[in-house]
Write a protein that holds these residues in place. Structure first.
Motif, PDB file in Angstrom:
ATOM      1  N   THR A 641      -0.152 -18.508 -10.868  1.00 50.63           N
ATOM      2  CA  THR A 641       0.592 -17.830 -11.938  1.00 50.63           C
ATOM      3  C   THR A 641       1.043 -16.445 -11.489  1.00 50.63           C
ATOM      4  O   THR A 641       2.193 -16.041 -11.704  1.00 50.63           O
ATOM      5  N   LEU A 642       0.141 -15.711 -10.853  1.00 53.30           N
ATOM      6  CA  LEU A 642       0.471 -14.368 -10.373  1.00 53.30           C
ATOM      7  C   LEU A 642       1.614 -14.406  -9.357  1.00 53.30           C
ATOM      8  O   LEU A 642       2.595 -13.649  -9.473  1.00 53.30           O
ATOM      9  N   LEU A 643       1.518 -15.278  -8.375  1.00 56.01           N
ATOM     10  CA  LEU A 643       2.511 -15.299  -7.300  1.00 56.01           C
ATOM     11  C   LEU A 643       3.871 -15.784  -7.795  1.00 56.01           C
ATOM     12  O   LEU A 643       4.914 -15.303  -7.344  1.00 56.01           O
ATOM     13  N   THR A 672      -6.134 -10.438  -3.413  1.00 58.17           N
ATOM     14  CA  THR A 672      -4.864 -10.536  -4.132  1.00 58.17           C
ATOM     15  C   THR A 672      -3.769  -9.735  -3.439  1.00 58.17           C
ATOM     16  O   THR A 672      -2.600 -10.150  -3.414  1.00 58.17           O
ATOM     17  N   ALA A 673      -4.128  -8.594  -2.885  1.00 56.37           N
ATOM     18  CA  ALA A 673      -3.134  -7.789  -2.158  1.00 56.37           C
ATOM     19  C   ALA A 673      -2.536  -8.592  -1.007  1.00 56.37           C
ATOM     20  O   ALA A 673      -1.320  -8.556  -0.760  1.00 56.37           O
ATOM     21  N   LEU A 674      -3.387  -9.361  -0.295  1.00 54.34           N
ATOM     22  CA  LEU A 674      -2.886 -10.196   0.793  1.00 54.34           C
ATOM     23  C   LEU A 674      -1.955 -11.290   0.270  1.00 54.34           C
ATOM     24  O   LEU A 674      -0.916 -11.590   0.875  1.00 54.34           O
ATOM     25  N   ARG A 675      -2.323 -11.910  -0.844  1.00 55.08           N
ATOM     26  CA  ARG A 675      -1.497 -12.979  -1.403  1.00 55.08           C
ATOM     27  C   ARG A 675      -0.124 -12.438  -1.828  1.00 55.08           C
ATOM     28  O   ARG A 675       0.905 -13.093  -1.636  1.00 55.08           O
ATOM     29  N   LEU A 676      -0.126 -11.232  -2.437  1.00 56.48           N
ATOM     30  CA  LEU A 676       1.144 -10.634  -2.839  1.00 56.48           C
ATOM     31  C   LEU A 676       2.004 -10.321  -1.615  1.00 56.48           C
ATOM     32  O   LEU A 676       3.222 -10.533  -1.621  1.00 56.48           O
ATOM     33  N   ALA A 677       1.383  -9.816  -0.570  1.00 56.82           N
ATOM     34  CA  ALA A 677       2.128  -9.514   0.653  1.00 56.82           C
ATOM     35  C   ALA A 677       2.694 -10.782   1.291  1.00 56.82           C
ATOM     36  O   ALA A 677       3.760 -10.761   1.912  1.00 56.82           O
ATOM     37  N   SER A 678       1.968 -11.901   1.099  1.00 58.40           N
ATOM     38  CA  SER A 678       2.429 -13.150   1.710  1.00 58.40           C
ATOM     39  C   SER A 678       3.677 -13.703   1.037  1.00 58.40           C
ATOM     40  O   SER A 678       4.520 -14.320   1.699  1.00 58.40           O
ATOM     41  N   VAL A 679       3.824 -13.515  -0.280  1.00 55.42           N
ATOM     42  CA  VAL A 679       4.992 -14.066  -0.983  1.00 55.42           C
ATOM     43  C   VAL A 679       6.126 -13.048  -1.095  1.00 55.42           C
ATOM     44  O   VAL A 679       7.228 -13.411  -1.489  1.00 55.42           O
ATOM     45  N   LEU A 680       5.840 -11.777  -0.785  1.00 59.54           N
ATOM     46  CA  LEU A 680       6.873 -10.732  -0.829  1.00 59.54           C
ATOM     47  C   LEU A 680       6.922 -10.037   0.533  1.00 59.54           C
ATOM     48  O   LEU A 680       6.552  -8.864   0.666  1.00 59.54           O
ATOM     49  N   PRO A 681       7.350 -10.732   1.558  1.00 56.88           N
ATOM     50  CA  PRO A 681       7.334 -10.137   2.905  1.00 56.88           C
ATOM     51  C   PRO A 681       8.203  -8.890   2.970  1.00 56.88           C
ATOM     52  O   PRO A 681       9.319  -8.859   2.451  1.00 56.88           O
ATOM     53  N   GLY A 682       7.655  -7.850   3.599  1.00 61.78           N
ATOM     54  CA  GLY A 682       8.374  -6.598   3.756  1.00 61.78           C
ATOM     55  C   GLY A 682       8.260  -5.662   2.582  1.00 61.78           C
ATOM     56  O   GLY A 682       8.707  -4.506   2.652  1.00 61.78           O
ATOM     57  N   ALA A 698     -11.853  -4.068   1.908  1.00 64.09           N
ATOM     58  CA  ALA A 698     -10.462  -4.514   1.737  1.00 64.09           C
ATOM     59  C   ALA A 698      -9.605  -4.087   2.930  1.00 64.09           C
ATOM     60  O   ALA A 698      -8.786  -4.876   3.440  1.00 64.09           O
ATOM     61  N   ARG A 699      -9.775  -2.859   3.395  1.00 69.93           N
ATOM     62  CA  ARG A 699      -8.998  -2.402   4.558  1.00 69.93           C
ATOM     63  C   ARG A 699      -9.344  -3.235   5.790  1.00 69.93           C
ATOM     64  O   ARG A 699      -8.471  -3.514   6.629  1.00 69.93           O
ATOM     65  N   SER A 700     -10.609  -3.645   5.890  1.00 69.91           N
ATOM     66  CA  SER A 700     -11.005  -4.478   7.033  1.00 69.91           C
ATOM     67  C   SER A 700     -10.348  -5.846   6.961  1.00 69.91           C
ATOM     68  O   SER A 700      -9.872  -6.376   7.980  1.00 69.91           O
ATOM     69  N   LEU A 701     -10.321  -6.433   5.763  1.00 69.83           N
ATOM     70  CA  LEU A 701      -9.683  -7.731   5.596  1.00 69.83           C
ATOM     71  C   LEU A 701      -8.182  -7.643   5.864  1.00 69.83           C
ATOM     72  O   LEU A 701      -7.598  -8.505   6.543  1.00 69.83           O
ATOM     73  N   ILE A 702      -7.558  -6.588   5.350  1.00 72.22           N
ATOM     74  CA  ILE A 702      -6.123  -6.396   5.544  1.00 72.22           C
ATOM     75  C   ILE A 702      -5.821  -6.128   7.018  1.00 72.22           C
ATOM     76  O   ILE A 702      -4.830  -6.621   7.579  1.00 72.22           O
ATOM     77  N   GLY A 703      -6.681  -5.349   7.677  1.00 71.84           N
ATOM     78  CA  GLY A 703      -6.517  -5.111   9.108  1.00 71.84           C
ATOM     79  C   GLY A 703      -6.660  -6.381   9.908  1.00 71.84           C
ATOM     80  O   GLY A 703      -5.931  -6.622  10.882  1.00 71.84           O
ATOM     81  N   PHE A 704      -7.600  -7.256   9.525  1.00 70.28           N
ATOM     82  CA  PHE A 704      -7.781  -8.538  10.193  1.00 70.28           C
ATOM     83  C   PHE A 704      -6.518  -9.393  10.066  1.00 70.28           C
ATOM     84  O   PHE A 704      -6.169 -10.156  10.976  1.00 70.28           O
ATOM     85  N   ALA A 705      -5.820  -9.233   8.916  1.00 76.83           N
ATOM     86  CA  ALA A 705      -4.572  -9.976   8.708  1.00 76.83           C
ATOM     87  C   ALA A 705      -3.375  -9.313   9.384  1.00 76.83           C
ATOM     88  O   ALA A 705      -2.274  -9.881   9.403  1.00 76.83           O
ATOM     89  N   GLY A 706      -3.560  -8.076   9.895  1.00 73.88           N
ATOM     90  CA  GLY A 706      -2.473  -7.369  10.562  1.00 73.88           C
ATOM     91  C   GLY A 706      -1.430  -6.813   9.597  1.00 73.88           C
ATOM     92  O   GLY A 706      -0.260  -6.666   9.965  1.00 73.88           O
ATOM     93  N   LEU A 707      -1.850  -6.465   8.360  1.00 72.88           N
ATOM     94  CA  LEU A 707      -0.893  -6.030   7.340  1.00 72.88           C
ATOM     95  C   LEU A 707      -1.118  -4.597   6.867  1.00 72.88           C
ATOM     96  O   LEU A 707      -0.661  -4.226   5.790  1.00 72.88           O
ATOM     97  N   SER A 708      -1.818  -3.790   7.648  1.00 65.68           N
ATOM     98  CA  SER A 708      -2.107  -2.431   7.207  1.00 65.68           C
ATOM     99  C   SER A 708      -0.844  -1.595   7.004  1.00 65.68           C
ATOM    100  O   SER A 708      -0.838  -0.651   6.221  1.00 65.68           O
ATOM    101  N   SER A 709       0.239  -1.909   7.703  1.00 62.31           N
ATOM    102  CA  SER A 709       1.471  -1.126   7.547  1.00 62.31           C
ATOM    103  C   SER A 709       2.212  -1.485   6.267  1.00 62.31           C
ATOM    104  O   SER A 709       3.128  -0.770   5.851  1.00 62.31           O
ATOM    105  N   VAL A 711       0.293  -2.902   3.341  1.00 61.56           N
ATOM    106  CA  VAL A 711      -0.660  -2.841   2.218  1.00 61.56           C
ATOM    107  C   VAL A 711      -1.494  -1.585   2.370  1.00 61.56           C
ATOM    108  O   VAL A 711      -2.180  -1.395   3.382  1.00 61.56           O
ATOM    109  N   ASP A 712      -1.422  -0.724   1.355  1.00 64.92           N
ATOM    110  CA  ASP A 712      -2.147   0.550   1.391  1.00 64.92           C
ATOM    111  C   ASP A 712      -3.187   0.553   0.269  1.00 64.92           C
ATOM    112  O   ASP A 712      -2.840   0.402  -0.909  1.00 64.92           O
ATOM    113  N   VAL A 713      -4.450   0.682   0.642  1.00 59.77           N
ATOM    114  CA  VAL A 713      -5.528   0.722  -0.346  1.00 59.77           C
ATOM    115  C   VAL A 713      -5.962   2.171  -0.527  1.00 59.77           C
ATOM    116  O   VAL A 713      -6.375   2.829   0.443  1.00 59.77           O
ATOM    117  N   LEU A 714      -5.866   2.668  -1.759  1.00 56.50           N
ATOM    118  CA  LEU A 714      -6.208   4.060  -2.067  1.00 56.50           C
ATOM    119  C   LEU A 714      -7.539   4.110  -2.801  1.00 56.50           C
ATOM    120  O   LEU A 714      -7.828   3.254  -3.647  1.00 56.50           O
TER     121      LEU A 714
END
Length: 896
Positions: A641-643, A672-682, A698-709, A711-714
């Protein structure tokens, strides 16, 4: 025949004479008016000494009379007097004296009597040992009872059924189910047939330690052994099931009793109701109570208290109050427990108006409230924010001649603080020593929190420093509140100093989160790295789950180097799997360490997915579905539903270069941040999380996915981050125009969604037309204000706009979905789209009172879920969800 009649007449005359002498002797002894000593008996029993020397039957009668009068010490003194005047005591005499000890639980005296028999070379028999064991059993000295049982074989005395039953009963009272079961087995090995008392004692021992399987097995064993069940045995088995939350088994035992033509009594029904209470089955508890009432079973206040407690635990507080009235009608006396349950019902239902009347009723029927009752009442005032009534309650306590304790004072201070009455909070704290109540860490922390809420940081710090003057050691809450107050006032340097002091008392993760937020806002990278290193030290000390240090190190390095290179990910992964817990921790202690579950999620992903392959990472997370009792991330129908909603956001290529993109409130592990990044590339994804360890995971998981540039976690709370989010993004990206988000995903407790929405509108962070909102858990957490704001049209004319009024209009739809952790439970997700500015002269109608009450109840549940009040029972949720759904639908808010 004449001789027989003559001898019978002589015996009758002798017995009458003995009875006369025994009655006179007993009256003389009892006339002393107290437990007599041996020297007290010489004067009053001297006339009977010669007769007793020839016929000691009178002595037996006197000893029995003393046992009946519960004069165990006098009976022992009488045996000593008999020895002094050379009246031969028998085993029977000593047994009667030991039996007197048993009736009064004087186990030491019973043992002395047993020793005196052996000293006088009077052999104890099984009655002697059983009576002494019974005295120990009544005094809850199960070890001594078992030692006596063992000594019987040494004395060549064969135990009988009574001896074994007493031993098992002693073990039951001591909660020693293993020894009770061993005694039952030894009884069977001795070819003695256990009776219903034997089985009931062992099953009661099992009930105390929640050994329900063994209790049920014994109940079945009784049938095979030809021992007829009775109410006591069945009640014991049901209690064992109740204590292990096996309410279905308890009810099935009750059904089998009725089918087997055993009429359950009040004790049995009470055990069944208690089982329903423990299992959260309030409807069934009421049905059992009704059945017992219909057959005129003698119920007691325990039965009603259990039923009221079941209703209260399931938030059915009105039924609990009705049951209290039923107790009046049934003429069942109330006790402190039943009133405590009602005070708990008032607290659950937010019925602060009833609290004082309930306390008054207790006083009127002379059931004096204790400190727990007053604490419950004050807790109701605190949770409902009734600071005036909290002060009235303090006056009420003093009027009853009682002294408010630190718990009540702390709750009153906290209530005033939550309502912005910080001056009153400080006044109450100042009054405590004057009323001979010593302030403690809780009361001082409540006063500091009151100052923090109104930004009185100087007073907060002064209170923190003054705690040591009254020999009170500041706790984490004290430091957190003071640090928060300093942070809000912009004195982050002093907040850092306070954090250095708080580190001396253990983990203070919330304070680290506050200061890391300040460092991220001000771009203070050096201090931020130092804080992360100190938090890493807390993890290495074994206070956090093994592996926290690895993710914190990775978070610090990526923040410093601005990238998540393969080398950093590889080093973090190796450190994560290499981390070990201190050897001093047990397996249960290790499992309960903070962040253990979240690190398990991260390890599972790194073990089964491929770095940089987003699809494999999402598959790995989905593979965990159902692995945890509570799955706190979107998956299944919720994720779909979210995606689907996010894909519908108006994001052109030009928008993707200038828009703020997606805002997520509530990061958790970054799923969820990863899932959003996957359906909205760029598209940029900004996610807010107040827990610094969750941020690092979360930063570790995002870094493992290579999406730190992307997805920004504050770090920080949304209430603190949203006001400065626009300026931060402008400075970070070199934008000249105010950034606006196209997609908002809210994923935390729903009572706070409306506050976040107001902040986003106020600071112009939303696209006026076409901004997509997705809010999770709006039914499960009763997001009443948010749902009202998103659903209801602007139909009320108004002059000027007030704080909290909507600036934008929305088109909303609520989608029915299954909860991830329990598919049998329904939840709603709200999908809304902004439809432009609303006219300033129009406003929404005020939210109905029923929904306001629902919002407050949900907020209380939130405090329980995140606080130290025992959490929210899963058994409460179905009833709560139904009431939330019914209330919303009555106001025209439906899901499709």
């Amino acid at each position: 025949m004449a001789l027989v009649r003559t001898l019978a007449g002589v015996d009758a005359t002798s017995c009458a004479r003995n009875d006369q002498f025994a009655g006179a002797a007993l009256s003389a002894i009892l006339g002393l008016g107290r437990e007599a000593r041996t020297r007290d008996l010489h004067p009053c029993l001297a006339p009977f000494a010669e007769d007793w020397a020839h016929d000691c039957r009178s002595a037996t009668a006197v000893l029995r009379g003393l046992a009946k009068a519960r004069r165990a010490a006098t009976a022992a003194a009488l045996l000593e007097w008999m020895s002094d005047v050379r009246v031969q005591a028998s085993t029977l005499h000593h047994n009667v004296a030991i039996n007197a000890c048993q009736k009064t639980s004087q186990w030491q005296l019973a043992l002395r009597q047993l020793g005196a028999m052996q000293d006088a070379q009077i052999p104890p028999d099984k009655v002697s040992y059983s009576a002494a064991m019974s005295a120990c059993e009544r005094a809850c000295h199960w070890q001594v009872a078992l030692e006596l049982m063992s000594s019987m074989s040494i004395a060549q005395v064969v135990p009988d059924s009574i001896s074994y039953n007493v031993a098992m009963s002693a073990c039951e009272k001591g909660g020693q189910w293993q020894y009770a079961f061993q005694a039952l087995a030894a009884m069977q090995s001795s070819r003695l047939q256990p009776d219903v008392i034997s089985y009931s004692a062992v099953m009661s021992a099992c009930a105390r330690l929640s050994q329900w399987q063994l209790a049920v097995k014994l109940l079945h064993g009784m049938r095979h052994a030809g021992v007829v069940h009775d109410n006591i045995a069945c009640s014991a088995a049901m209690s064992a099931c109740a204590n292990s939350c096996q309410w279905q088994l308890a009810i099935s035992i009750l059904s089998l009793m009725i089918q087997g033509e055993i009429t359950p009594d009040g004790i049995t029904y009470s055990a069944a109701i208690n089982a329903c209470e423990k299992g959260g089955q309030w409807q069934l508890a009421l049905r059992v109570l009704s059945t017992a009432h219909n057959i005129n079973a003698k119920l007691d206040r325990t039965s009603y208290s259990s039923a009221m407690s079941a209703c209260t635990a399931s938030s059915e507080w009105p039924l609990a109050i009705i049951l209290l009235s039923d107790m009046y009608e049934a003429r069942i006396s109330h006790d402190l427990i039943s009133y405590s349950v009602i005070l708990g019902a008032c607290e659950v239902g937010g019925q602060w108006q009833l609290v004082l009347s309930v306390l008054s009723s207790m006083v009127n029927i002379k059931v004096l409230p204790d400190s727990i009752s007053y604490g419950q009442a004050m807790g109701s005032m605190e949770k409902m924010g009734q600071w005036q009534l909290a002060l009235d309650l303090l006056s009420f306590i003093r009027a009853q001649g009682a002294r408010p304790d630190a718990v009540s004072c702390g709750a009153a201070i906290s209530t005033c603080g939550k309502c912005g009455q910080w001056e009153l909070a400080l006044h109450l704290l100042d009054l405590m020593p004057k009323t001979h109540v010593a302030p403690n860490a809780i009361t001082c922390s409540a006063a500091i929190s009151a100052c923090q809420k109104v930004s009185q940081w100087q007073l907060a710090v002064t209170l923190l420093r003054s705690m040591t003057a009254v020999t009170v050691l500041p706790n984490q809450i004290s430091y957190n509140a003071s640090i928060n107050a300093c942070s809000k006032a912009g004195n982050w340097q002093f907040a850092l100093y306070l954090l250095s002091l708080s580190s001396q008392i253990g983990m203070c993760v919330p304070s680290y989160g506050i200061l890391l937020m300040e460092c991220e806002k001000r771009n203070l990278r050096t201090i931020e790295n130092a804080l992360l290193q100190r938090l890493k030290g807390v993890s290495n000390a074994g206070i956090l789950a093994p592996g926290c240090a690895a993710v914190l190190e990775f978070s610090a390095q990526t923040r410093q180097s601005h990238h998540d290179g393969a080398s950093l990910v590889s080093a973090m992964t190796a450190a994560l799997f290499r981390a070990e817990a201190p050897t001093s921790l047990t397996s249960s202690e290790l499992t309960s360490l903070p962040y253990q579950r979240e690190l398990q999620i991260l390890k599972h992903v790194m073990r089964t997915a491929q770095p940089g392959r987003l699809s494999t990472i999402i598959d790995a997370i989905d593979g965990l579905l159902g692995s945890f009792e509570w799955t706190p991330f979107a998956s299944g129908s919720k994720a779909a539903t979210l995606l689907a909603a996010a894909r519908g956001a108006p994001l052109s290529q030009a928008d993707r270069e200038t828009s703020a993109g997606v805002l997520e409130i509530g990061t958790y592990c970054g799923n969820t941040a990863l899932r959003l990044a996957s359906v909205l590339p760029g598209v940029r994804v900004t996610s807010l999380e107040q827990d610094p360890v969750f941020v690092a995971i979360a930063r570790s998981l995002i870094g493992f996915a290579g999406l730190s540039s992307f997805v920004d976690v504050l770090t920080g709370h949304s209430h603190s981050l949203i006001p400065c989010l626009g300026s931060k993004l402008m400075a970070q990206n070199g934008w000249k125009l105010q950034p606006r988000f196209n997609v908002i995903f809210m994923d935390r407790w729903g009572t706070q969604y409306e506050e976040d929405l107001c902040l986003l509108e106020k600071h112009r962070l939303l696209n006026g037309v076409g901004c997509v909102f997705v809010a999770d858990n709006v039914l499960a957490t009763a997001a009443a204000r948010f749902l009202w704001k998103m659903t209801k049209p602007f139909t009320v004319r108004k002059e000027g706009r007030e704080l909290g009024d909507s600036i934008l209009t929305y088109l909303a739809r609520h989608i029915s979905v299954h909860q991830v952790a329990d598919p049998s439970l329904e939840d709603w997700m709200t999908i809304a789209v902004s439809a432009g500015q609303c006219p300033e002269e129009w406003a929404q109608p005020p939210m109905p009172l029923e929904l306001e009450v629902l919002q407050e109840e949900s907020e209380r549940l939130r405090r329980r879920a995140v606080g130290s009040e025992g959490g929210v029972k899963s058994s409460q949720m179905p009833v709560f969800l139904k009431r939330v759904k019914d209330s919303l639908e009555r106001e025209g808010i439906f899901a499709t």
